[in-house]
Design a protein around this motif. Structure first.
Motif, PDB file in Angstrom:
ATOM      1  N   LYS A 257       0.819  -1.219   0.000  1.00 38.13           N
ATOM      2  CA  LYS A 257       0.000   0.000   0.000  1.00 38.13           C
ATOM      3  C   LYS A 257       0.852   1.268   0.000  1.00 38.13           C
ATOM      4  O   LYS A 257       0.353   2.350  -0.307  1.00 38.13           O
ATOM      5  CB  LYS A 257      -0.964   0.004   1.186  1.00 38.13           C
ATOM      6  CG  LYS A 257      -0.334   0.134   2.553  1.00 38.13           C
ATOM      7  CD  LYS A 257      -1.410   0.079   3.631  1.00 38.13           C
ATOM      8  CE  LYS A 257      -0.824   0.306   5.016  1.00 38.13           C
ATOM      9  NZ  LYS A 257      -1.856   0.227   6.071  1.00 38.13           N
ATOM     10  N   ALA A 267      -0.067   9.308  -6.025  1.00 35.47           N
ATOM     11  CA  ALA A 267      -0.912   8.428  -5.216  1.00 35.47           C
ATOM     12  C   ALA A 267      -0.242   7.074  -5.007  1.00 35.47           C
ATOM     13  O   ALA A 267       0.428   6.551  -5.894  1.00 35.47           O
ATOM     14  CB  ALA A 267      -2.264   8.239  -5.891  1.00 35.47           C
ATOM     15  N   GLY A 270      -2.183   2.249  -1.658  1.00 36.64           N
ATOM     16  CA  GLY A 270      -3.126   2.369  -0.562  1.00 36.64           C
ATOM     17  C   GLY A 270      -4.203   3.399  -0.824  1.00 36.64           C
ATOM     18  O   GLY A 270      -5.335   3.272  -0.337  1.00 36.64           O
ATOM     19  N   ASP A 271      -3.878   4.418  -1.623  1.00 31.16           N
ATOM     20  CA  ASP A 271      -4.856   5.454  -1.958  1.00 31.16           C
ATOM     21  C   ASP A 271      -5.826   5.005  -3.044  1.00 31.16           C
ATOM     22  O   ASP A 271      -6.947   5.520  -3.136  1.00 31.16           O
ATOM     23  CB  ASP A 271      -4.146   6.728  -2.449  1.00 31.16           C
ATOM     24  CG  ASP A 271      -3.257   7.344  -1.387  1.00 31.16           C
ATOM     25  OD1 ASP A 271      -3.617   7.276  -0.203  1.00 31.16           O
ATOM     26  OD2 ASP A 271      -2.179   7.874  -1.749  1.00 31.16           O
ATOM     27  N   SER A 272      -5.395   4.069  -3.877  1.00 25.62           N
ATOM     28  CA  SER A 272      -6.184   3.761  -5.070  1.00 25.62           C
ATOM     29  C   SER A 272      -6.762   2.350  -5.122  1.00 25.62           C
ATOM     30  O   SER A 272      -7.671   2.091  -5.907  1.00 25.62           O
ATOM     31  CB  SER A 272      -5.313   3.959  -6.319  1.00 25.62           C
ATOM     32  OG  SER A 272      -4.194   3.083  -6.294  1.00 25.62           O
ATOM     33  N   ASP A 306      -8.099  -1.170   6.653  1.00 23.99           N
ATOM     34  CA  ASP A 306      -7.684  -0.156   5.682  1.00 23.99           C
ATOM     35  C   ASP A 306      -8.822   0.184   4.722  1.00 23.99           C
ATOM     36  O   ASP A 306      -8.986   1.345   4.316  1.00 23.99           O
ATOM     37  CB  ASP A 306      -6.467  -0.641   4.894  1.00 23.99           C
ATOM     38  CG  ASP A 306      -5.176  -0.490   5.690  1.00 23.99           C
ATOM     39  OD1 ASP A 306      -5.173   0.282   6.665  1.00 23.99           O
ATOM     40  OD2 ASP A 306      -4.185  -1.144   5.338  1.00 23.99           O
ATOM     41  N   PHE A 307      -9.594  -0.818   4.340  1.00 23.49           N
ATOM     42  CA  PHE A 307     -10.747  -0.598   3.454  1.00 23.49           C
ATOM     43  C   PHE A 307     -11.723   0.381   4.097  1.00 23.49           C
ATOM     44  O   PHE A 307     -12.185   1.347   3.456  1.00 23.49           O
ATOM     45  CB  PHE A 307     -11.431  -1.935   3.170  1.00 23.49           C
ATOM     46  CG  PHE A 307     -12.746  -1.825   2.442  1.00 23.49           C
ATOM     47  CD1 PHE A 307     -12.793  -1.553   1.085  1.00 23.49           C
ATOM     48  CD2 PHE A 307     -13.947  -2.005   3.120  1.00 23.49           C
ATOM     49  CE1 PHE A 307     -14.004  -1.456   0.408  1.00 23.49           C
ATOM     50  CE2 PHE A 307     -15.161  -1.911   2.462  1.00 23.49           C
ATOM     51  CZ  PHE A 307     -15.193  -1.639   1.102  1.00 23.49           C
ATOM     52  N   ALA A 309     -11.088   2.478   6.694  1.00 22.76           N
ATOM     53  CA  ALA A 309     -10.442   3.758   6.994  1.00 22.76           C
ATOM     54  C   ALA A 309     -10.282   4.631   5.754  1.00 22.76           C
ATOM     55  O   ALA A 309     -10.289   5.864   5.837  1.00 22.76           O
ATOM     56  CB  ALA A 309      -9.079   3.514   7.636  1.00 22.76           C
ATOM     57  N   SER A 310     -10.150   4.007   4.592  1.00 20.85           N
ATOM     58  CA  SER A 310      -9.939   4.768   3.352  1.00 20.85           C
ATOM     59  C   SER A 310     -11.244   5.146   2.658  1.00 20.85           C
ATOM     60  O   SER A 310     -11.234   5.672   1.542  1.00 20.85           O
ATOM     61  CB  SER A 310      -9.078   3.952   2.387  1.00 20.85           C
ATOM     62  OG  SER A 310      -9.758   2.776   1.976  1.00 20.85           O
ATOM     63  N   GLY A 311     -12.379   4.894   3.309  1.00 23.94           N
ATOM     64  CA  GLY A 311     -13.668   5.244   2.698  1.00 23.94           C
ATOM     65  C   GLY A 311     -14.143   4.233   1.680  1.00 23.94           C
ATOM     66  O   GLY A 311     -14.888   4.583   0.752  1.00 23.94           O
ATOM     67  N   GLY A 312     -13.755   2.973   1.833  1.00 24.69           N
ATOM     68  CA  GLY A 312     -14.177   1.946   0.882  1.00 24.69           C
ATOM     69  C   GLY A 312     -15.683   1.787   0.809  1.00 24.69           C
ATOM     70  O   GLY A 312     -16.252   1.597  -0.279  1.00 24.69           O
ATOM     71  N   GLU A 315     -17.167   4.434  -1.307  1.00 19.85           N
ATOM     72  CA  GLU A 315     -16.929   4.183  -2.721  1.00 19.85           C
ATOM     73  C   GLU A 315     -17.933   3.175  -3.277  1.00 19.85           C
ATOM     74  O   GLU A 315     -18.445   3.311  -4.387  1.00 19.85           O
ATOM     75  CB  GLU A 315     -15.493   3.681  -2.919  1.00 19.85           C
ATOM     76  CG  GLU A 315     -15.031   3.604  -4.358  1.00 19.85           C
ATOM     77  CD  GLU A 315     -14.684   4.959  -4.951  1.00 19.85           C
ATOM     78  OE1 GLU A 315     -14.325   4.991  -6.138  1.00 19.85           O
ATOM     79  OE2 GLU A 315     -14.776   5.984  -4.239  1.00 19.85           O
TER      80      GLU A 315
END
Length: 415
Positions: A257, A267, A270-272, A306-307, A309-312, A315
């Motif tokens: 990530k 990016a 981890g960002d994408s 992580d999913f 926390a990153s706004g998965g 999305e």
């Protein structure tokens, strides 16, 4: 179910196989002291040039248990058992005078299964819990993963597979999209994708960290959606229903990530890696492959964190509710798969969903349901269900029912 000691289990399995063998042949010797059959003139199986390592194609029995090679033929009428310490088959001349375990009395010998509780399940309270013998291998819920070539698989196919992984590792950020390289890259991606469904080859993909990193980068690239789709499909296939492969990805996840794919790109993976909406608007097939990757990866607790926390979840919700030019049959099929990702991982306990991770609806979502956030699932999916009320097969209905059931259960637990 009453627990059965380990020794009893071995006897039970042995008895099952012995009685099944008798049913297969009426020519089995009757007595313990029956003469050992003369050695037949068998062809030999040789995997190396060392003559001493060759063995007969047809297993030659004695009155003692001996290991049976995986590619040996076993004559009818033998006593065959599975050695639970080594995982190997063993066989000897059948002796019908041997006792049949009482656990098998009255059971159909060709279909019966004896089930025991996991070793150590209640070791503190029940002294009858079986203890593994000294030197026994540690229990592995995923089981042994065998090399298909060792079982007689296509060695040329395996060679091409590993050469393709080497190709991925050697690629620069522009290599796969160069006109003279693209056909070779697509061919290699097709080959690896086809084999990655196999547990052995799926594990081989992710054990090669450099190849996996490159595949993750390709899966997020918009330069060529066909390349991106195939790369995503490989990762999704490799980790789906393959716990050892998923554990290997989890080991390297922090390094993956943090990866920056290509020059001039800011990016990180981890960002994408959890981004869905852009692939959705560009290519439904690409979005579907990325959903497969995400669905497999978030079975890992670390990657799930992580999913979230990153706004998965945001999305996925955006993919489900955005309309415009993405409103087509192909895109609706992608939405259906996204809805299944939500139900399988957050709402449906029969699918081992992590129901405690589903966000609480705390009332911060706009009344018109215009927001896209973890707090807006209820209003947005209810709106979709009402909009498509005449289409009973629409994906929103099942998802909305499951969300309501989850909300009721959560409220009951909190009271």
């Amino acid at each position: 179910m009453a627990r059965i000691r380990l020794r009893t289990l071995v006897m039970a399995v042995t008895g099952l196989m012995a009685m099944s063998s008798v049913a297969a042949s009426a020519a089995a010797p009757d007595a313990q002291n029956a003469p050992v059959p003369a050695k037949p003139n068998n062809d030999l199986i040789c995997h190396t040039n060392v003559v001493a390592e060759c063995y007969p194609r047809v297993f030659e029995p004695t009155h003692e248990f001996q290991p049976v090679h995986a590619d040996q033929d076993i004559p009818a009428g033998l006593h065959v058992r599975l050695n639970i310490n080594t995982g190997e088959r063993e066989a000897k001349i059948y002796n019908k005078s041997e006792d049949v375990p009482p656990e098998l009395e009255g059971l159909p010998v060709d279909r019966s299964i004896v089930v025991v509780d996991p070793v150590g399940a209640d070791a503190d309270t029940d002294s009858s819990v079986p203890v593994p013998p000294r030197g026994a291998p540690a229990f592995d819920p995923a089981g042994a993963i065998k090399d298909p070539v060792a079982k007689g698989g296509d060695s040329t196919e395996a060679l091409n597979f590993f050469q393709s992984l080497d190709l991925f590792k050697d690629m620069t950020s522009s290599t796969p999209f160069a006109a003279h390289k693209l056909p070779q890259v697509l061919e290699s991606l097709d080959l690896v994708e086809e084999l990655a469904h196999d547990i052995f080859y799926g594990l081989q993909v992710v054990e090669d960290a450099a190849a996996t990193r490159q595949l993750l980068c390709l899966a997020g690239s918009s330069t060529n959606t066909e390349v991106a789709q195939k790369a995503a499909a490989i990762i999704g296939s490799a980790v789906q229903n393959n716990p050892k492969a998923l554990a290997k990805v989890e080991e390297q996840w922090d390094a993956y990530k943090a990866t920056v794919c290509g020059e001039g790109v800011s990016a990180t993976l981890g960002d994408s890696v959890f981004a869905l909406y852009k692939p959705f608007t560009v290519s439904p097939a690409w979005a579907r492959s990325r959903l497969s990757v995400i669905n497999g990866l978030i079975r890992s607790e670390a990657i799930m964190k992580d999913f979230l926390a990153s706004g998965g979840l945001d999305e996925v919700l955006r993919l489900l509710i955005e309309d415009g030019e993405t409103d087509s049959v192909a895109h609706d099929n992608v939405r259906r798969r996204a809805a299944h990702l939500i139900s399988d991982n957050f709402l449906d306990e029969s699918m081992n969903a992590r129901v405690e991770l589903w966000p609480k609806q705390d009332g911060t979502c706009a009344k018109d349901g215009s927001q896209v956030s973890g707090n807006c699932w209820s209003s947005q999916i209810e709106k979709q269900s009402k909009t498509h009320i005449k289409d009973s097969s629409h994906w929103s209905h099942e998802l909305w029912v499951m969300m309501q059931a989850h909300a009721i259960e959560r409220t009951r637990e909190e009271l």
